[in-house]
Design an enzyme around this catalytic site. Structure first.
Site, PDB file in Angstrom:
ATOM      1  N   LYS A 138       5.984  -4.050  -4.272  1.00 30.61           N
ATOM      2  CA  LYS A 138       7.437  -3.933  -4.286  1.00 30.61           C
ATOM      3  C   LYS A 138       8.051  -4.045  -2.891  1.00 30.61           C
ATOM      4  O   LYS A 138       9.018  -4.752  -2.696  1.00 30.61           O
ATOM      5  CB  LYS A 138       7.864  -2.618  -4.930  1.00 30.61           C
ATOM      6  CG  LYS A 138       9.382  -2.552  -5.058  1.00 30.61           C
ATOM      7  CD  LYS A 138       9.824  -1.802  -6.248  1.00 30.61           C
ATOM      8  CE  LYS A 138      11.309  -1.880  -6.438  1.00 30.61           C
ATOM      9  NZ  LYS A 138      11.744  -3.106  -7.130  1.00 30.61           N
ATOM     10  N   ASN A 140      -1.204   2.285   5.692  1.00 29.05           N
ATOM     11  CA  ASN A 140      -0.423   1.167   5.159  1.00 29.05           C
ATOM     12  C   ASN A 140       0.022   0.341   6.353  1.00 29.05           C
ATOM     13  O   ASN A 140       0.607   0.886   7.281  1.00 29.05           O
ATOM     14  CB  ASN A 140       0.788   1.713   4.393  1.00 29.05           C
ATOM     15  CG  ASN A 140       1.816   0.638   4.089  1.00 29.05           C
ATOM     16  OD1 ASN A 140       1.460  -0.518   3.891  1.00 29.05           O
ATOM     17  ND2 ASN A 140       3.078   1.021   4.049  1.00 29.05           N
ATOM     18  N   GLY A 141      -0.256  -0.957   6.339  1.00 31.66           N
ATOM     19  CA  GLY A 141       0.152  -1.812   7.461  1.00 31.66           C
ATOM     20  C   GLY A 141      -1.004  -2.648   7.942  1.00 31.66           C
ATOM     21  O   GLY A 141      -1.990  -2.852   7.219  1.00 31.66           O
ATOM     22  N   TRP A 176      -2.825  -2.612  -1.544  1.00 32.10           N
ATOM     23  CA  TRP A 176      -2.495  -4.035  -1.704  1.00 32.10           C
ATOM     24  C   TRP A 176      -3.246  -4.712  -0.571  1.00 32.10           C
ATOM     25  O   TRP A 176      -2.872  -4.588   0.584  1.00 32.10           O
ATOM     26  CB  TRP A 176      -0.986  -4.228  -1.580  1.00 32.10           C
ATOM     27  CG  TRP A 176      -0.522  -5.607  -1.912  1.00 32.10           C
ATOM     28  CD1 TRP A 176      -0.200  -6.078  -3.159  1.00 32.10           C
ATOM     29  CD2 TRP A 176      -0.299  -6.699  -1.004  1.00 32.10           C
ATOM     30  NE1 TRP A 176       0.192  -7.396  -3.074  1.00 32.10           N
ATOM     31  CE2 TRP A 176       0.148  -7.806  -1.775  1.00 32.10           C
ATOM     32  CE3 TRP A 176      -0.432  -6.858   0.366  1.00 32.10           C
ATOM     33  CZ2 TRP A 176       0.454  -9.034  -1.209  1.00 32.10           C
ATOM     34  CZ3 TRP A 176      -0.127  -8.093   0.930  1.00 32.10           C
ATOM     35  CH2 TRP A 176       0.313  -9.164   0.142  1.00 32.10           C
ATOM     36  N   GLU A 199       7.845 -14.015 -11.748  1.00 29.23           N
ATOM     37  CA  GLU A 199       7.182 -12.793 -11.268  1.00 29.23           C
ATOM     38  C   GLU A 199       6.427 -12.057 -12.361  1.00 29.23           C
ATOM     39  O   GLU A 199       5.320 -11.606 -12.143  1.00 29.23           O
ATOM     40  CB  GLU A 199       8.239 -11.808 -10.730  1.00 29.23           C
ATOM     41  CG  GLU A 199       8.624 -12.007  -9.308  1.00 29.23           C
ATOM     42  CD  GLU A 199       9.571 -10.909  -8.849  1.00 29.23           C
ATOM     43  OE1 GLU A 199      10.642 -10.737  -9.457  1.00 29.23           O
ATOM     44  OE2 GLU A 199       9.238 -10.223  -7.886  1.00 29.23           O
ATOM     45  N   ARG A 205       3.513  -0.128  -5.137  1.00 29.41           N
ATOM     46  CA  ARG A 205       3.376  -0.707  -3.795  1.00 29.41           C
ATOM     47  C   ARG A 205       2.087  -1.507  -3.631  1.00 29.41           C
ATOM     48  O   ARG A 205       1.902  -2.201  -2.628  1.00 29.41           O
ATOM     49  CB  ARG A 205       3.411   0.407  -2.744  1.00 29.41           C
ATOM     50  CG  ARG A 205       4.704   1.183  -2.733  1.00 29.41           C
ATOM     51  CD  ARG A 205       4.649   2.277  -1.711  1.00 29.41           C
ATOM     52  NE  ARG A 205       4.650   1.748  -0.372  1.00 29.41           N
ATOM     53  CZ  ARG A 205       5.723   1.542   0.362  1.00 29.41           C
ATOM     54  NH1 ARG A 205       6.912   1.841  -0.123  1.00 29.41           N
ATOM     55  NH2 ARG A 205       5.649   1.061   1.570  1.00 29.41           N
ATOM     56  N   HIS A 234      18.576 -36.174  -9.526  1.00 22.78           N
ATOM     57  CA  HIS A 234      18.067 -36.599  -8.211  1.00 22.78           C
ATOM     58  C   HIS A 234      16.564 -36.354  -8.087  1.00 22.78           C
ATOM     59  O   HIS A 234      16.050 -36.281  -6.983  1.00 22.78           O
ATOM     60  CB  HIS A 234      18.832 -35.887  -7.093  1.00 22.78           C
ATOM     61  CG  HIS A 234      20.286 -36.246  -7.080  1.00 22.78           C
ATOM     62  ND1 HIS A 234      20.743 -37.472  -6.680  1.00 22.78           N
ATOM     63  CD2 HIS A 234      21.381 -35.547  -7.468  1.00 22.78           C
ATOM     64  CE1 HIS A 234      22.067 -37.520  -6.796  1.00 22.78           C
ATOM     65  NE2 HIS A 234      22.480 -36.350  -7.278  1.00 22.78           N
ATOM     66  N   GLU A 254      17.839 -16.269  -9.420  1.00 19.23           N
ATOM     67  CA  GLU A 254      17.365 -14.911  -9.690  1.00 19.23           C
ATOM     68  C   GLU A 254      16.645 -14.850 -11.040  1.00 19.23           C
ATOM     69  O   GLU A 254      15.586 -14.231 -11.165  1.00 19.23           O
ATOM     70  CB  GLU A 254      18.542 -13.924  -9.628  1.00 19.23           C
ATOM     71  CG  GLU A 254      18.210 -12.488  -9.961  1.00 19.23           C
ATOM     72  CD  GLU A 254      17.065 -11.892  -9.149  1.00 19.23           C
ATOM     73  OE1 GLU A 254      16.667 -12.479  -8.126  1.00 19.23           O
ATOM     74  OE2 GLU A 254      16.544 -10.840  -9.565  1.00 19.23           O
ATOM     75  N   CYS A 272       0.855  -1.171   0.000  1.00 24.85           N
ATOM     76  CA  CYS A 272       0.000   0.000   0.000  1.00 24.85           C
ATOM     77  C   CYS A 272       0.901   1.233   0.000  1.00 24.85           C
ATOM     78  O   CYS A 272       1.982   1.226   0.572  1.00 24.85           O
ATOM     79  CB  CYS A 272      -0.920   0.109   1.203  1.00 24.85           C
ATOM     80  SG  CYS A 272      -2.057  -1.243   1.390  1.00 24.85           S
ATOM     81  N   LYS A 329      12.643 -13.876 -11.730  1.00 25.85           N
ATOM     82  CA  LYS A 329      12.189 -12.831 -12.663  1.00 25.85           C
ATOM     83  C   LYS A 329      11.147 -13.382 -13.628  1.00 25.85           C
ATOM     84  O   LYS A 329      10.117 -12.756 -13.863  1.00 25.85           O
ATOM     85  CB  LYS A 329      13.356 -12.258 -13.485  1.00 25.85           C
ATOM     86  CG  LYS A 329      14.343 -11.355 -12.793  1.00 25.85           C
ATOM     87  CD  LYS A 329      13.787 -10.065 -12.266  1.00 25.85           C
ATOM     88  CE  LYS A 329      13.255 -10.253 -10.884  1.00 25.85           C
ATOM     89  NZ  LYS A 329      14.081  -9.988  -9.760  1.00 25.85           N
TER      90      LYS A 329
HETATM   91  C1  AGP Z   1      12.163  -9.032  -6.581  1.00 28.17           C
HETATM   92  O1  AGP Z   1      11.934  -8.987  -7.941  1.00 28.17           O
HETATM   93  C2  AGP Z   1      10.956  -9.079  -5.743  1.00 28.17           C
HETATM   94  N1  AGP Z   1      10.007  -8.083  -6.067  1.00 28.17           N
HETATM   95  C3  AGP Z   1      11.170  -9.333  -4.261  1.00 28.17           C
HETATM   96  O2  AGP Z   1      11.600 -10.662  -4.165  1.00 28.17           O
HETATM   97  C4  AGP Z   1      12.153  -8.435  -3.491  1.00 28.17           C
HETATM   98  O3  AGP Z   1      13.458  -8.657  -3.912  1.00 28.17           O
HETATM   99  C5  AGP Z   1      12.010  -8.702  -1.989  1.00 28.17           C
HETATM  100  O4  AGP Z   1      10.712  -8.403  -1.583  1.00 28.17           O
HETATM  101  C6  AGP Z   1      13.018  -7.930  -1.153  1.00 28.17           C
HETATM  102  O5  AGP Z   1      12.858  -6.559  -1.251  1.00 28.17           O
HETATM  103  P1  AGP Z   1      13.934  -5.565  -0.656  1.00 28.17           P
HETATM  104  O6  AGP Z   1      15.192  -5.758  -1.425  1.00 28.17           O
HETATM  105  O7  AGP Z   1      13.362  -4.205  -0.821  1.00 28.17           O
HETATM  106  O8  AGP Z   1      14.128  -5.945   0.778  1.00 28.17           O
END
Ligand code: AGP
Length: 612
Positions: A607, A106-107, A80, A492, A31, A508, A485, A2, A489
């Site tokens: 994010k 937010n929270g 969110w 996501e 957010r 395995h 990584e 949020c 990506k």
């Molecule tokens: C990455 O593409 C993601 N959106 C997510 O995994 C992110 O890296 C994670 O939430 C950590 O965020 P930060 O680096 O702001 O702590």
């Protein structure tokens, strides 16, 4: 998760704040984006106007003709969902019974159920299922009981429990915005003839670069010419804490690209160089390295992409510095709590500096006397503020929900750190150390080269992969965290299942899924050291009908059983991440676009994750 923003201005000096609220809110959209809304103290009529709905900000602004309104004070929210499904009624702002108080939050308010029950007993009528609505009714209740507004807000802050960043307006004081912060980030933007509050810095950039990061437990109010902050009933002297942020407004815009994610991938050559130069001209890395060199145990933690950067660090620390580092996922910190002590260093990696899981791991270690090193992209955010040493990446604001440029700048900072530790521990000679540091100046160039060399084949690969439901991304050694990584990506932003693991693990279990045409991408993240062993894994997959792709250095060309080879130039383990990762980020981006997804706002994600 949020995003909240509030602006209050002197209309004579500053005019209408509504376009500023809309602009700022759009910069917060990463957010959360399932609903959005505005509460405005309307010019002329003095009415409290609330415009909100389910959906994207642009659609809501258009549907309710938001920019047709005029206000000198307003608050806004992009959501969110946590409590209550996305809907018009659950969208913020929320109001009290009288319709004179509006709040955005937010929270999570942990004790909202008991507060709601108490307020309902006193006759308050609730409209939504959210935890947030109790804030508006609680403020109303205290005003009804005869408290002055500041006292009412103070009381409210002492009663609500949980994580929150709050902005509240009421018609009794039409040019004042009350705010409070606990755990969830909140920044004040200072201006001439106006002041603002927001969940983050980029959304304030069109207004001001003078900012103040609030600390946990702080609350107060802003007016056009006044900022008042308290902590536990006592005024806080804050002027020394004001920072001037170096980020420009352009840095937070798309700069001609169709999406932030693409812009942020393409910016990597520049921001890697800027991070490198910035770190070389400061003592952040040296200070962190001396903490590590004298520690008994070293842990590194983070979430998602930041955790993957931590794995790269652990790899270099083992192979270059000869020092074991335990990398763990931040939300699992309780498993390691017994191992934290005063002889421990914990490195907390977080681009935003606000991720709750990482913050909690940090606090658990700090409580047991450990030293903390933060690696973050946001100056004055909570994680670096609560650390003994902060190493800052210089990636500029990252708006796309998928982390791209912040990953490689974290990797660069952590690689410099591992080299410095290796030097202090005598694991590398002075000349090898300086030669390696010098070679990292090329990280940006490697990223540019990787993107250039791969562009045609990435297009081809998108054509093939957009039809599949699942793929494997495999590597060995350093290739493992890079594969993790890359797979994150792809998942996501394209919503295609991508699973990463060490190539040697294939036999395995995971190989059971492989059938005719199943795509397997292998990463060759060195100058050929792993080639022979990777070759066997390619053959095993090929024998089961897999479509095999090798992404790697020149040393990986000409392997048997490979359907597509994407050569990224000459590199070794030290510079591999910069060449390998950008083409795979681009692959994920292009898959998302080809499948009609919005890569900047993937479904279900936000994010900065500030709730557990
Ligand atoms: C990455 O593409 C993601 N959106 C997510 O995994 C992110 O890296 C994670 O939430 C950590 O965020 P930060 O680096 O702001 O702590």
């Amino acid at each position: 998760m949020c995003g909240i923003i509030g602006v209050t201005a002197d209309p004579e000096v500053y005019g209408n704040v509504v376009p500023r609220l809309v602009e700022g809110l759009k910069l917060l959209e990463y957010r959360g984006y399932d609903s959005a809304g505005f509460a405005l103290v309307e010019c002329g009529t003095g009415r409290l106007v609330v415009l909100k709905d389910k959906g994207r900000i642009d659609d809501i602004v258009e549907k309710y003709r938001v920019t047709g309104y005029c206000a000198a004070t307003g608050i806004a929210h992009t959501r969110w969902a946590t409590h209550g499904a996305p809907s018009r009624v659950n969208a913020h702002p929320h109001m009290d019974c009288s319709g004179r108080i509006a709040v955005v939050h937010n929270g999570i308010i942990k004790n909202f159920a008991e507060l709601r029950a108490m307020l309902e007993e006193r006759g308050h009528r609730f409209q939504s299922e959210t935890d947030t609505e109790v804030i508006a009714h609680l403020f109303e209740e205290y005003l009804r009981q005869g408290l002055e507004p500041l006292d009412a807000f103070r009381r409210l802050v002492s009663v609500v429990e949980g994580a929150y960043a709050i902005a509240l307006i009421h018609l009794g004081e039409p040019s004042r915005i009350y705010f409070a912060r606990n755990v969830s980030p909140l920044i004040i933007g200072l201006g001439n003839g106006f002041n603002a509050v927001s969940s983050d810095i980029p959304s304030l950039l069109p207004l001001t670069r003078r900012v103040l990061a609030l600390r946990d437990g702080e609350y107060g109010f802003i007016e056009p010419y006044k900022v008042y902050i308290e902590y536990r009933g006592r005024p806080v002297a804050w002027s020394e804490r004001v920072t001037h942020v170096a980020w420009s407004v352009e840095a937070a815009s798309k700069g001609g690209y169709p999406h932030y994610m693409l812009k942020e991938i393409m910016e990597q050559p520049r921001v890697l160089y800027e991070t490198y130069m910035g770190l070389l001209s400061s003592d952040e890395v040296q200070r962190a390295a001396s903490l590590i060199a004298s520690a008994g145990r070293v842990f590194i933690t983070g979430a998602g992409t930041s955790y993957h950067a931590g794995l790269v660090f652990a790899y270099y620390m083992a192979t270059v510095a000869g020092t074991p580092v335990y990398a763990f996922i931040a939300s699992e910190h309780e498993t390691y709590a017994n191992l934290f002590d005063s002889d421990t260093v914990l490195i907390a990696v977080s681009q935003s500096g606000e991720t709750i899981d990482t913050l909690q791991a940090l606090r658990a270690a700090r409580k047991r006397g450990s030293k903390i090193i933060a690696v973050s992209n946001v100056v004055a955010s909570t994680i670096p503020r609560e650390s003994d040493v902060a190493i800052y990446t210089r990636a500029g604001p990252e708006i796309g929900v998928a982390a791209t440029k912040t990953f490689l700048t974290q990797v660069l900072a952590l690689t410099l750190l591992s080299l410095e530790v290796a030097r202090l521990r005598g694991a590398v000679s002075e000349s090898m150390y300086s030669e390696s540091v010098k070679r990292l100046a090329d990280s940006g160039r490697k990223a540019g080269e990787g993107l250039e060399r791969s562009s045609r084949q990435v297009e081809r690969l998108v054509g093939l992969l957009k039809e599949v439901k699942s793929m494997y991304i495999l590597g060995r050694g350093l290739g493992v965290p890079l594969a993790l990584e890359a797979a994150l990506k792809v998942k996501e932003v394209s919503y295609i299942h991508a699973e990463a693991y060490p190539a040697g693990e294939s036999k395995h279990g995971p190989i059971a899924l492989v059938e005719e045409g199943f795509p397997v991408i292998f990463i060759g993240a060195d100058d050929g050291d792993m080639r022979d062993r990777l070759q066997s894994n390619v053959m095993e997959m090929k024998a089961r009908g897999a479509y095999t792709v090798v992404v790697g250095s020149n040393a990986y060309s000409g392997m048997k059983g490979v359907d597509m080879y994407i050569g990224l130039g000459a590199f070794d383990e030290l510079t591999a991440p910069y060449a390998v990762i950008p083409p795979l980020q681009l692959l994920a981006y292009k898959l998302a676009v080809a499948l009609g997804r919005d890569p900047d706002k993937p479904r279900n994600l936000a994010k900065t994750v500030t709730v557990e």
